[in-house]
Design a protein around this motif. Structure first.
Motif, PDB file in Angstrom:
ATOM      1  N   PRO A  29       0.834  -1.201   0.000  1.00  0.00           N
ATOM      2  CA  PRO A  29       0.000   0.000   0.000  1.00  0.00           C
ATOM      3  C   PRO A  29       0.871   1.253   0.000  1.00  0.00           C
ATOM      4  CG  PRO A  29      -0.674  -1.551   1.711  1.00  0.00           C
ATOM      5  CD  PRO A  29       0.653  -2.012   1.210  1.00  0.00           C
ATOM      6  N   GLU A  30       0.673   2.115  -0.984  1.00  0.00           N
ATOM      7  CA  GLU A  30       1.511   3.302  -1.098  1.00  0.00           C
ATOM      8  C   GLU A  30       0.716   4.599  -0.980  1.00  0.00           C
ATOM      9  OE1 GLU A  30       4.872   5.032  -4.164  1.00  0.00           O
ATOM     10  OE2 GLU A  30       4.271   2.945  -4.347  1.00  0.00           O
ATOM     11  N   THR A  31      -0.613   4.483  -0.847  1.00  0.00           N
ATOM     12  CA  THR A  31      -1.416   5.698  -0.724  1.00  0.00           C
ATOM     13  C   THR A  31      -1.232   6.321   0.657  1.00  0.00           C
ATOM     14  OG1 THR A  31      -3.326   4.381  -0.026  1.00  0.00           O
ATOM     15  CG2 THR A  31      -3.147   4.908  -2.376  1.00  0.00           C
ATOM     16  N   ARG A  32      -1.209   7.655   0.684  1.00  0.00           N
ATOM     17  CA  ARG A  32      -1.028   8.387   1.933  1.00  0.00           C
ATOM     18  C   ARG A  32      -2.066   9.506   1.984  1.00  0.00           C
ATOM     19  NH1 ARG A  32       4.059   6.660   0.162  1.00  0.00           N
ATOM     20  NH2 ARG A  32       4.228   8.346  -1.357  1.00  0.00           N
ATOM     21  N   PRO A  33      -3.340   9.161   2.277  1.00  0.00           N
ATOM     22  CA  PRO A  33      -4.422  10.145   2.161  1.00  0.00           C
ATOM     23  C   PRO A  33      -4.330  11.307   3.140  1.00  0.00           C
ATOM     24  CG  PRO A  33      -5.223   8.108   3.151  1.00  0.00           C
ATOM     25  CD  PRO A  33      -3.852   7.821   2.633  1.00  0.00           C
ATOM     26  N   PHE A  34      -3.762  11.083   4.314  1.00  0.00           N
ATOM     27  CA  PHE A  34      -3.698  12.180   5.292  1.00  0.00           C
ATOM     28  C   PHE A  34      -2.779  13.291   4.798  1.00  0.00           C
ATOM     29  CE2 PHE A  34      -2.171  13.825   9.576  1.00  0.00           C
ATOM     30  CZ  PHE A  34      -3.316  14.567   9.804  1.00  0.00           C
ATOM     31  N   MET A  35      -1.553  12.957   4.468  1.00  0.00           N
ATOM     32  CA  MET A  35      -0.622  13.969   3.988  1.00  0.00           C
ATOM     33  C   MET A  35      -1.018  14.490   2.607  1.00  0.00           C
ATOM     34  SD  MET A  35       3.206  12.932   5.294  1.00  0.00           S
ATOM     35  CE  MET A  35       3.366  11.479   4.275  1.00  0.00           C
ATOM     36  N   SER A  36      -1.529  13.601   1.768  1.00  0.00           N
ATOM     37  CA  SER A  36      -1.869  14.000   0.401  1.00  0.00           C
ATOM     38  C   SER A  36      -2.989  15.022   0.347  1.00  0.00           C
ATOM     39  CB  SER A  36      -2.263  12.772  -0.429  1.00  0.00           C
ATOM     40  OG  SER A  36      -1.188  11.863  -0.528  1.00  0.00           O
TER      41      SER A  36
END
Length: 321
Positions: A29-36
């Motif tokens: 998993p490479e998604t980073r929704p908080f920072m993004s």
């Protein structure tokens, strides 16, 4: 059937070239929704950084006598809050022989490892900002500094399980993270209560960040926006089985799954209220050579700013399976 005697087979052959794909397949998993999803960031110049908060207070009836003398209201000072930066790093060492080899799937091992280290470090940063729950730690010569994460800031708009308690702040710094309560099933009423509290305090949440299991639970809520697809005449029909938008009485919010936030908590987030404070951005540095190998250190020094926690919310202590 039988093989004719003395037939030379592959099993006896020498010098057959190997067939190794030139593609390295990776699944992580490479998604980073908080920072993004954060709309702001800031650079800091100290390991301890501060900011101020204020509010307008509740609206009240306001009708005064003509010619009346003014009785002045005491000024309420701003609230001063702070947090610490922390250092996160990834390192590797590769022999110089590896740099001379003809490798499959990458041209140079060092460059490949630098790329991996950067991605792994970014994942760690996301997890440390929204996947943990602890107080801010100033650190010393034997204890690493820790930035207080998202869970340690939200205390106004909360729904917690039995025994759960909100985090506490002392002298402007988080001195105790949230106390975990008994886990329970996620319900729509819990989410509605938190959304109402945020709206009442003036927040405008944009998305709800949840773990994989909670995402499937929210997909069954009545407030999920209708999703319709036109069935193509010459192709397969799309079957919709996920909820991406929740329509509440106080506006719509995106439902965003995350593998790096706390799976037991559903965070209701206004991205304007969160920032990453950066003392040292992600950087890869080659270390001094001491032998027949190349050494690299990839690091970042950063912390979390929650400019106004009353614009955020959490439904905590949720079942994760």
């Amino acid at each position: 059937m039988s093989i004719i005697a003395n037939t030379f087979l592959k099993y006896d052959a020498k010098g057959v070239r190997e067939d190794l794909s030139n593609i390295i397949t990776m699944i992580s998993p490479e998604t980073r929704p908080f920072m993004s999803n954060m709309t702001k960031s800031r650079s800091v110049t100290n390991t301890f950084f501060e900011w101020q908060t204020d509010d307008l207070g509740a609206a009240s009836a306001n009708h005064q006598l003509e010619g009346d003398e003014v009785s002045f209201t005491a000024v309420t000072p701003t609230v001063r809050l702070g947090n610490y930066t922390q250092i996160s790093r990834k390192d590797f060492i590769v022999s110089d022989t590896m740099s001379a080899l003809d490798l499959a799937g990458r041209r140079a091992e060092v460059a490949y490892q630098i790329s991996l280290a950067g991605k792994r470090l970014a994942n760690d940063m996301e997890h440390n900002l929204c996947g943990l729950n602890h107080a801010a730690v100033a650190g010393n010569s034997t204890t690493a500094r820790k930035t207080a994460p998202l869970a340690a800031f939200i205390k106004t708009n909360t729904s917690r399980g039995t025994g759960g308690a909100d985090p506490t702040v002392s002298s402007g710094v988080v001195n105790a993270g949230a106390t975990d309560g008994t886990q329970r099933a996620m319900s729509e009423s819990q989410l509605k209560t938190v959304l109402q509290g945020i709206f009442t305090n003036g927040g405008q949440p944009q998305f709800v960040m949840v773990g994989p299991h909670v995402k499937t639970v929210i997909s069954g809520f009545a407030g999920i926006a209708a999703q319709r697809y036109m069935a193509p005449s010459d192709g397969p029909t799309t079957i919709v089985g996920a909820a991406d938008v929740y329509l509440s009485d106080f506006g719509s919010v995106q439902i965003v799954p995350s593998t790096k936030s706390r799976a037991r908590d559903a965070y209701v987030i206004d991205p304007d209220m969160c920032e990453v404070a950066t003392l040292r951005p992600i950087q890869a540095e080659e270390l001094a050579k001491t032998g027949d190998a190349t050494k690299f250190l990839t690091l970042a020094e950063y912390g979390l700013v929650v400019t106004q926690e009353a614009g955020l919310g959490v439904v905590a202590d949720l079942s994760t399976s």
